[in-house]
Motif scaffolding. Structure first.
Motif, short mmCIF file in Angstrom:
data_model
loop_
_atom_site.label_atom_id
_atom_site.label_comp_id
_atom_site.label_asym_id
_atom_site.label_seq_id
_atom_site.Cartn_x
_atom_site.Cartn_y
_atom_site.Cartn_z
N PRO A 71 28.69 17.55 -28.00
CA PRO A 71 29.16 16.19 -27.72
C PRO A 71 30.34 16.16 -26.74
O PRO A 71 30.67 15.09 -26.22
CB PRO A 71 29.60 15.69 -29.11
CG PRO A 71 29.93 16.92 -29.87
CD PRO A 71 29.03 18.00 -29.35
N ARG A 72 30.95 17.34 -26.49
CA ARG A 72 32.09 17.35 -25.57
C ARG A 72 31.65 17.35 -24.10
O ARG A 72 32.45 17.22 -23.20
CB ARG A 72 32.96 18.58 -25.84
CG ARG A 72 33.72 18.52 -27.17
CD ARG A 72 34.25 19.88 -27.53
NE ARG A 72 33.15 20.85 -27.55
CZ ARG A 72 33.29 22.15 -27.76
NH1 ARG A 72 34.48 22.66 -27.95
NH2 ARG A 72 32.23 22.95 -27.78
N ARG A 73 30.36 17.62 -23.87
CA ARG A 73 29.89 17.66 -22.48
C ARG A 73 29.63 16.24 -21.99
O ARG A 73 29.03 15.43 -22.69
CB ARG A 73 28.59 18.48 -22.37
CG ARG A 73 28.59 19.78 -23.16
CD ARG A 73 29.02 20.99 -22.46
NE ARG A 73 28.60 21.18 -21.11
CZ ARG A 73 28.53 22.40 -20.56
NH1 ARG A 73 28.81 23.48 -21.26
NH2 ARG A 73 28.21 22.52 -19.31
N ASP A 74 30.08 15.96 -20.77
CA ASP A 74 29.99 14.62 -20.18
C ASP A 74 28.53 14.26 -19.86
O ASP A 74 27.92 14.87 -18.99
CB ASP A 74 30.83 14.63 -18.89
CG ASP A 74 30.90 13.27 -18.24
OD1 ASP A 74 30.24 12.34 -18.76
OD2 ASP A 74 31.61 13.14 -17.23
N PRO A 75 27.97 13.24 -20.54
CA PRO A 75 26.57 12.90 -20.29
C PRO A 75 26.37 12.13 -18.99
O PRO A 75 25.24 11.95 -18.55
CB PRO A 75 26.19 12.05 -21.51
CG PRO A 75 27.48 11.49 -22.01
CD PRO A 75 28.57 12.41 -21.59
N ALA A 76 27.47 11.68 -18.36
CA ALA A 76 27.34 10.90 -17.13
C ALA A 76 27.24 11.80 -15.90
O ALA A 76 26.97 11.32 -14.79
CB ALA A 76 28.55 9.97 -16.98
N LEU A 77 27.44 13.10 -16.08
CA LEU A 77 27.43 14.03 -14.95
C LEU A 77 26.29 15.03 -15.16
O LEU A 77 26.27 15.77 -16.14
CB LEU A 77 28.78 14.77 -14.91
CG LEU A 77 29.14 15.52 -13.65
CD1 LEU A 77 29.10 14.60 -12.44
CD2 LEU A 77 30.53 16.12 -13.79
N LEU A 78 25.34 15.03 -14.23
CA LEU A 78 24.14 15.85 -14.39
C LEU A 78 24.06 16.85 -13.24
O LEU A 78 24.17 16.47 -12.08
CB LEU A 78 22.91 14.93 -14.37
CG LEU A 78 21.67 15.38 -15.12
CD1 LEU A 78 21.99 15.66 -16.58
CD2 LEU A 78 20.62 14.28 -15.01
N CYS A 79 23.88 18.12 -13.58
CA CYS A 79 23.78 19.16 -12.55
C CYS A 79 22.34 19.67 -12.50
O CYS A 79 21.82 20.17 -13.50
CB CYS A 79 24.73 20.30 -12.89
SG CYS A 79 24.70 21.62 -11.69
N VAL A 80 21.69 19.54 -11.35
CA VAL A 80 20.30 19.95 -11.21
C VAL A 80 20.25 21.37 -10.63
O VAL A 80 20.87 21.65 -9.60
CB VAL A 80 19.54 18.99 -10.28
CG1 VAL A 80 18.10 19.47 -10.06
CG2 VAL A 80 19.55 17.60 -10.86
N VAL A 81 19.54 22.28 -11.32
CA VAL A 81 19.40 23.66 -10.83
C VAL A 81 17.92 24.02 -10.72
O VAL A 81 17.08 23.36 -11.34
CB VAL A 81 20.11 24.67 -11.77
CG1 VAL A 81 21.62 24.49 -11.71
CG2 VAL A 81 19.61 24.53 -13.19
N GLU A 82 17.64 25.07 -9.94
CA GLU A 82 16.24 25.47 -9.78
C GLU A 82 15.72 26.17 -11.03
O GLU A 82 14.64 25.86 -11.53
CB GLU A 82 16.11 26.43 -8.58
CG GLU A 82 16.38 25.75 -7.25
CD GLU A 82 16.26 26.70 -6.07
OE1 GLU A 82 15.60 27.76 -6.19
OE2 GLU A 82 16.86 26.40 -5.01
N GLN A 83 16.49 27.13 -11.52
CA GLN A 83 16.02 27.98 -12.61
C GLN A 83 17.05 28.09 -13.71
O GLN A 83 18.24 27.83 -13.49
CB GLN A 83 15.72 29.40 -12.08
CG GLN A 83 14.72 29.47 -10.94
CD GLN A 83 13.30 29.18 -11.39
OE1 GLN A 83 13.05 28.92 -12.57
NE2 GLN A 83 12.36 29.21 -10.46
N VAL A 84 16.60 28.52 -14.88
CA VAL A 84 17.50 28.74 -16.01
C VAL A 84 18.60 29.76 -15.63
O VAL A 84 19.74 29.63 -16.05
CB VAL A 84 16.71 29.24 -17.23
CG1 VAL A 84 17.65 29.64 -18.36
CG2 VAL A 84 15.76 28.15 -17.72
N ALA A 85 18.26 30.74 -14.80
CA ALA A 85 19.25 31.75 -14.38
C ALA A 85 20.43 31.09 -13.68
O ALA A 85 21.58 31.53 -13.83
CB ALA A 85 18.60 32.77 -13.45
#
Lengths: 201, 201
Positions: free
Chosen positions: A77-91
């Protein structure tokens, strides 16, 4: 392979050799290391592999791997839900988490657009990303894709889709890596670093 | 490690990173490769590892690894029992078998003499070797040990023991490797190759 080691060992060598970073030679060395250290390495490895095999699955929200349907990052719950980081892979998600520099949530695409490999928007989790951004109160999407041609093409495609939905998208800065020496950098990085130069206060 | 991947994955990464040739980074890539290819790689690897873990043991005669108490080489009636090749490790036996150039049987020492590491003749399978050579009609023992100081010290020690028992011992030839270029060889190899030069017919 036929090096007088029995079918079981040859099979294990063959499978280990398929892992990235291992070839037949290092796979053979790995198997011998395992056989020499049964209690300390082979038994726990067998147990750990079985645990991952049976318990770990992709998070249904972001695509990260976890034993839960919803991963530890999405549950926090401490992570900001309004900020989304898109990455290619789980790595890439793991790399950012190791650095400990991002406090929002993630979205794993599972790859990049590639006409050559027949990977279009429907093969990636782009639709789910736009839906999620629209319905979950996301204020900004950071496109942390690789600085490759495919990565940047994909970033621009996603940025367009998000703009249509009225959501702000940003990309990572390009430039000289920390500790980097100019003499060892490629021309593309030098050009990017020069083009995006900033005033020194 | 803490890269938001769940305890099971972190444990598997930690264990894989202990294998020779893998570090934390390649272990993480290996785990992701496994998770991405469950049916093709993770399931068979888990099965193969379990098979090796439960079935494979050292051959009671030569020290090679097999599922049987007596390994495939020792069981093979076409292999010459009068010719015995002594190697340091199972990996060396496998290397010779891959080359397919030796038709006798083997004896794996399990290491080399090393005062520094406290490894004396009793820590290796030297007594068993001498017994085997004396009682099994062995005509010649080839000491195929590594061309290191420890390997050659061990070879000389074993040759002395065998000589006392009236058994002939030989060592591998030293010289320029096939395809080797003089300019890239170390001084020791050059000296050995020069010293053991042979007449050209």
């Amino acid at each position: 392979m036929g090096f007088a080691a029995g079918a079981e060992i040859e099979r294990l060598v063959e499978l280990l050799a398929k892992l990235p970073g291992l070839g037949p030679r290092s796979a053979r060395r790995a198997v011998l290391t395992l056989v020499r250290n049964r209690e300390g390495l082979m038994d726990p490895l067998s147990t750990a592999l079985e645990a991952v095999r049976t318990k770990v699955r992709p998070c249904r929200i972001c695509g990260n791997l976890d034993t839960d349907e919803t991963c530890a990052v999405c549950r926090d719950p401490r992570r900001d839900p309004a900020l989304l980081c898109v990455v290619e892979q789980v790595a890439d998600l793991w790399a950012l988490e190791r650095a400990g520099v991002f406090r929002g949530r993630y979205h794993v695409l599972g790859g990049v657009l590639s006409a050559l490999d027949g990977i279009g928007p429907d093969e990636l989790r782009i639709g789910a990303l736009v839906d999620r951004a629209k319905t979950q109160g996301v204020g900004e999407v950071i496109l942390a894709l690789n600085a490759t041609v495919e990565g940047q093409t994909t970033a621009h495609y996603i940025a367009d889709r998000l703009r249509e939905a009225g959501i702000r998208a940003s990309g990572l800065a390009q430039g000289v890596p920390v500790g980097g020496e100019l003499d060892y950098l490629d021309d593309g990085t030098l050009a990017a670093a020069l083009g995006a130069r900033r005033a020194l206060d």
